[in-house]
Design an enzyme around this catalytic site. Structure first.
Site, short mmCIF file in Angstrom:
data_model
loop_
_atom_site.label_atom_id
_atom_site.label_comp_id
_atom_site.label_asym_id
_atom_site.label_seq_id
_atom_site.Cartn_x
_atom_site.Cartn_y
_atom_site.Cartn_z
N ASP A 153 -0.14 5.07 1.17
CA ASP A 153 -0.40 5.99 2.29
C ASP A 153 -0.29 5.26 3.63
OD1 ASP A 153 -0.95 8.20 0.67
OD2 ASP A 153 -3.06 7.67 0.47
N ASP A 202 0.88 -1.15 0.00
CA ASP A 202 0.00 0.00 0.00
C ASP A 202 0.94 1.22 0.00
OD1 ASP A 202 -2.24 1.72 0.48
OD2 ASP A 202 -1.72 1.72 2.61
N ASP A 214 -1.79 -1.10 5.74
CA ASP A 214 -2.22 -0.60 7.05
C ASP A 214 -3.72 -0.44 7.17
OD1 ASP A 214 -3.06 2.59 6.87
OD2 ASP A 214 -1.82 1.88 5.22
#
Length: 241
Positions: free
Chosen positions: A10, A8, A179
């Protein structure tokens, strides 16, 4: 025989959310209340389109946005991790699947000279139009009920792996590093030989931990991380095996 690393962006590669980070370019570093309140759940990309239009209307230039975006810090240990992957390119393929946008990710990776570490970046396509406004589109359409309408990361991952298989590339393992809530769907695709690596204290880790407490764990192994250096240790272990 390679391991596929899926990142991922961000709060995983960078230690913030690129879409909210860019708001520091706005006058007084905040958005008008009416614009803030225009967000509807599942329609984040459309909301960001309005944010970018607002920034453009306020005369915020491409250069100002780029300066802000390239000042976003990397997550602890991430620089070391990306350098480790670069020196072991023969062992890993590496992709990003992100709900950010192509312009922001490109700026960040190029400024830090990490664009060559990733084989592919799957994200919402963005570009500056003739008026100098940044515009962003949905990555694709899909039928997954779990994901926001612009991006199902699992669908992207499955399609990438299928395409690679057709090219004769078969991965021994997948390591998924993320996350957020939208990283859960692709994690459900992982098999018992694979690894989900959720960032400690973020929503993906909380979801996976709750599931294992309810005796309904995901199929893959779960390894929690706070620093990219911990991910290096885990990858070193995998390539030694």
């Amino acid at each position: 025989m390679k391991i596929l690393l899926v990142f991922d962006f961000d709060n995983t590669v960078i230690d913030d959310n690129s879409d909210t980070w860019i708001i520091q370019c706005a006058p007084e570093k905040k958005l008008p209340v009416k614009l803030q309140e225009s967000y509807q759940k599942g329609f984040w990309t459309e909301f960001m389109g309005r944010v970018f239009k607002y920034l453009g209307d306020k005369g915020i230039s491409e250069d100002e946005m780029k300066r802000a975006m390239t000042s976003v810090p990397f997550t602890p240990g991430m620089v070391e991790l990306l350098n480790f992957i670069r020196t072991n390119r023969n062992k890993f393929d590496c992709i990003i699947i992100s709900d950010s946008n192509s312009v922001f990710i490109d700026w960040v990776l190029k400024a830090a000279s990490f664009h060559d570490v990733f084989d592919k970046v799957f994200t919402n396509p963005a570009a500056f139009n003739n008026s100098g406004h940044l515009t962003v589109e949905n990555y694709h359409t899909h039928s997954c009920t779990r994901c926001p309408k612009n991006l199902c990361k699992k669908a992207v991952l499955v399609e990438f792996i299928d395409n690679q298989l057709q090219q004769g590339v078969n991965y021994t393992q997948i390591v998924y590093i993320g996350d957020g809530g939208n990283d859960f769907c692709p994690v459900t695709f992982l098999k018992k030989n694979d690894f989900a690596m959720p960032r400690k204290g973020y929503s993906l880790q909380k979801t996976l931990s709750r599931m294992s407490q309810n005796f309904d764990p995901v199929e893959s192994s779960v390894v929690v991380w706070s620093s990219g250096v911990e991910i290096i240790s885990h990858l070193q272990f995998l390539i030694k095996e």
